[in-house]
Enzyme design. Structure first.
Site, PDB file in Angstrom:
ATOM      1  CB  CYS A 157     121.193 -59.317 -19.676  1.00 34.41           C
ATOM      2  SG  CYS A 157     122.818 -60.091 -19.862  1.00 34.41           S
ATOM      3  CG  HIS A 290     115.893 -61.245 -22.438  1.00 30.03           C
ATOM      4  ND1 HIS A 290     116.548 -60.033 -22.487  1.00 30.03           N
ATOM      5  CD2 HIS A 290     116.784 -62.110 -21.879  1.00 30.03           C
ATOM      6  CE1 HIS A 290     117.767 -60.167 -21.982  1.00 30.03           C
ATOM      7  NE2 HIS A 290     117.939 -61.418 -21.611  1.00 30.03           N
ATOM      8  CG  HIS A 327     122.461 -60.875 -24.873  1.00 33.87           C
ATOM      9  ND1 HIS A 327     122.063 -59.639 -24.402  1.00 33.87           N
ATOM     10  CD2 HIS A 327     122.172 -61.756 -23.871  1.00 33.87           C
ATOM     11  CE1 HIS A 327     121.587 -59.758 -23.188  1.00 33.87           C
ATOM     12  NE2 HIS A 327     121.639 -61.033 -22.843  1.00 33.87           N
TER      13      HIS A 327
END
Lengths: 401, 350
Positions: A157, A290, A327
């Site tokens: 990620c 984030h 995400h």
């Protein structure tokens, strides 16, 4: 601003995106201002898990081509990457033979895995042939006619944030003048099932910093940006959205999936990105955290932001992008960079998705907006499995702060 | 346009079937016998047995490389230590196993200890807590060239001041039996194991470690076989622009159209030196090229030949690492380094 010799400071001159908000950067920005997307059920077979929704790219926005590259069937991920790449280069005004000199840095973790999952899930069609997962970079390189380096980055990620660092270093070192840097990830049963098993998947929606957040929810898509040296951009009269003024990396070196509760390395990444950009914390006008919606990550990141920005955190607007597009895994950092470039160039910060904020996440999430960007530096974070962190800072072109 | 960054190599580690030392890296590549890797021997201690095989190979190679370097690695602050590792297929078998489990039994039956390895970057990520690497821990993944790309990105990150020492290399793991049978030409026994180089900036003070040699990697993309000759010529020119050409070429190439075109284009760059053809599998494993780099650097007394290790993928990636052993008489003087970043925090630290 002191980030490198003036001529080699990297600026963003082209943007491209395929997301749950549709194809193209224009629709993307308008939809962010309108509140983003809603998740929907994923139509994969055998989704034998609790959380089965995602922020999906509309079917019409997924290009049909290229269908194959070097004998490898290409799924939606590399096809979206190619579409975003072409949009970004068109936006930058780089065409024809000039594209041969464009290097490519491509972040992707699960990459083309959907092709094999489809065959495996279909049953009775024989065993799927194994092919490398990271073929999006090659598909992009071929589509644009690049003859420069083509680097694949797979840091889960945080892949996008690391890809930006590599691209920035390529330009600052003089190895490249133009780099097409991006990332793409998609819908996979293994990705969804893995997060589900770890208790890190929210079955309703992605709710960063919310009191009732229950994990993250994925979104698919591809984002690409054109990064070039200031000298190269000036020489051809290109318009710059922003300068990628600083990029820093760090690693918790602690746990495979959980962040360090002290956030020492995330704090270091933010501080070094600001130092790299020659910025003080009070020169930052917006942060794209984030902020995945997982309980521990959001709380830890909130504390990390307070360590970096001190009492000013109460007056520092955050924009929690994943509440609007999900995400996007490896692509999260590039979507953050692209969004930050739009925030800087348009001096507007979209309002956040409505939420009842967790008091343990003591950050400011403006719910009314858009707000004006009062200080034109934007900081963004990416974090990942393995404790990998990256932070990067964007300013107005020419380092205007 | 500046040439690629160079770095100094002070430690080597190599684990593969039939290879337990760097100086055997150029040897035969046997089909792995069952039990060829013994965890208890390679990684004495607790906490290893349940890790995926690729993790174990990588940890073992890194441990050997760190020991080879010695105090200059262990004495480097954690914030200045980092890893850069290439892989293409390390998680291939696990990903298939996870998907089968979800299809047949449901996600609740996945092993929570193993499921993070659905991300292939987790193989390299295991190095960070083992060696307290807080600088960064990065995985590269382009088919066939990811290992050489890791060396290239490590050199660039060192030059940019992102770390003072980087464990750089590659890891690959065997595919599942089903994957092997469905794609018989995609995997090769040589692409099982791990190779690690301990890398430092070329111009940093030598801190007591043995210097094995120096590496510089350059890469390009070939949008089709017709472009290979011109792309290869430009790449070669930029790679050796300020030094003597290599005396030997190790060509790690598959039988794709790109691979054949690269093989056909290399003789004009060999300048009378030899070319060693190293067959590669079409599936794009990235360990074999790094294995050649390790073997060239591990030549006794640093007397190996200056060698270019070439790798290309069927998909268009092309990377070349120029390996200069420490004792090479033609090693050029150090270049004048022009810093391009003037940050307050990223300069080399002692």
């Amino acid at each position: 601003m002191t980030s490198g010799s003036d001529g080699r400071r990297p600026v963003l001159t082209g943007l491209g995106a395929v997301s749950c908000l549709g194809a193209g950067v224009g629709p993307y920005w308008n939809a962010l201002l309108a509140g983003g997307a809603a998740p929907r059920e994923v139509d994969l077979p055998h989704l034998n898990m609790r959380a089965t929704r995602m922020y999906r790219v509309p079917g019409a926005a997924v290009p049909e081509h290229p269908r194959r590259h070097a004998g490898v069937p290409l799924g939606a991920v590399p096809r979206m990457a190619v579409a975003a790449a072409l949009e970004a280069l068109d936006d930058a005004g780089i065409a024809g033979p000039d594209r041969a000199d464009v290097a490519v840095v491509m972040g992707s973790e699960m990459g083309n895995a959907s092709v094999q999952e489809e065959r495996r899930g279909a049953g009775g069609a024989g065993r799927p042939r194994w092919t490398p997962l990271a073929v999006a970079g090659a598909a992009v390189g071929t589509a644009i006619g690049s003859r420069r380096g083509n680097i694949g980055v797979g840091n889960a990620c945080s892949a996008g944030g690391y890809a930006l660092g590599i691209a920035s270093d390529l330009i600052r070192s003089g190895e490249a003048s133009v780099v097409l840097v991006g990332a793409a990830d998609g819908v996979t049963r293994v990705g969804m099932g893995g997060f589900d098993r770890l208790g890190a998947a929210d079955p309703q929606r992605c709710r960063p910093f919310a009191r009732d957040r229950a994990g993250t929810m994925f979104g698919d898509g591809a984002a690409m940006v054109v990064l070039e040296s200031t000298t190269h951009a000036r020489r051809r009269g290109a318009r710059a959205y922003a300068e990628l003024a600083g990029v820093a990396w760090s690693c918790d070196a602690r746990h495979p999936t959980a962040p360090d509760p002290d956030a020492a390395q995330l704090v270091r990444a933010m501080r070094e990105a600001l130092a790299d950009a020659g910025l003080r914390p009070d020169q930052v006008g917006c942060v794209l955290p984030h902020a995945t919606g997982t309980a521990l990550n959001d709380a830890v990141e909130s504390r990390a932001l307070r360590q970096v920005f001190g009492p000013g955190t109460d007056r520092l607007p955050l924009f929690a992008l994943k509440a609007m597009i999900g995400h996007t895994s490896a692509a999260a950092g590039i979507f953050a960079c692209l969004t930050a470039a739009l925030v800087v160039s348009r001096a507007r910060i979209p309002a956040n998705a409505p939420l009842e904020q967790d008091p343990d996440c003591a950050v400011w999430l403006p719910l009314e907006g858009p707000l004006r960007l009062e200080r034109p530096a934007v900081l963004a974070n990416t974090c990942a499995f393995g404790g990998n962190n990256s932070s990067f800072a964007l300013t107005g072109p020419g380092g205007t702060t | 346009m500046s040439g690629p960054a160079r770095m100094r190599v002070t430690g080597l580690g190599m684990i593969a079937p039939g290879v337990d030392r760097p100086d055997r890296a150029l040897g035969p590549r046997p089909v792995p016998a069952p039990g060829w890797f013994r965890v208890a021997d390679a990684l004495p201690g607790r906490g290893y047995r349940r890790l995926p095989a690729g993790c174990l190979y990588l940890l073992a190679a890194a441990r050997a490389a760190a020991i080879d370097t010695g105090a200059s690695f262990t004495g480097t602050p954690a914030d200045r230590r980092a890893a850069m590792v290439g892989t293409n297929n390390a998680g291939a078998a696990l990903i298939e196993e996870f998907d089968r489990t979800i299809i047949d039994l449901g996600a609740a039956e996945l092993s929570p200890a193993h499921v993070p390895y659905m991300a292939m970057s987790m193989f390299a990520a295991r190095l960070a807590p083992e060696h307290r690497l807080r600088g960064f821990d990065l995985t590269t993944n382009s088919p066939a060239v990811a290992g050489l790309d890791a060396l290239q990105s490590a050199a660039r990150a060192l030059a940019a001041g992102r770390a003072s020492v980087v464990l750089a290399g590659a890891v690959e793991e065997p595919p599942s039996p089903a994957q092997r049978s469905s794609t018989p030409t995609a995997f090769a026994p040589a692409d099982i194991g791990a190779a690690i180089l301990v890398c430092e900036p070329e111009d940093a003070p030598v801190d007591g470690a043995t210097v094995h040699g120096y590496c510089a990697t350059h890469s390009a993309f070939v949008p089709g076989p017709d472009h290979v000759r011109t792309v290869l010529a430009a790449l070669w020119r930029e790679l050796v622009h300020d030094g003597p050409p290599p005396r030997h070429i190790d060509a790690v190439l598959d039988d794709s159209a790109i691979g054949a075109a690269v093989a056909a284009g290399l003789p004009e760059h060999a300048r009378g030196g030899g070319i060693t053809a190293v067959p590669a599998a079409s599936g794009g494993g990235c360990l074999t090229p790094v294995r050649r780099v390790v073997g060239r650097l591990a030549a006794p007394d640093g007397r190996g030949e200056r060698t270019a290790v070439v790798a290309a993928s069927a998909h268009g990636h092309l990377s070349v690492t120029l390996v200069t052993p420490a004792g090479d008489p033609g090693r050029r003087p150090l270049p004048v380094h022009t810093p391009t970043t003037s940050t307050t925090t990223k300069g080399h630290r002692p």
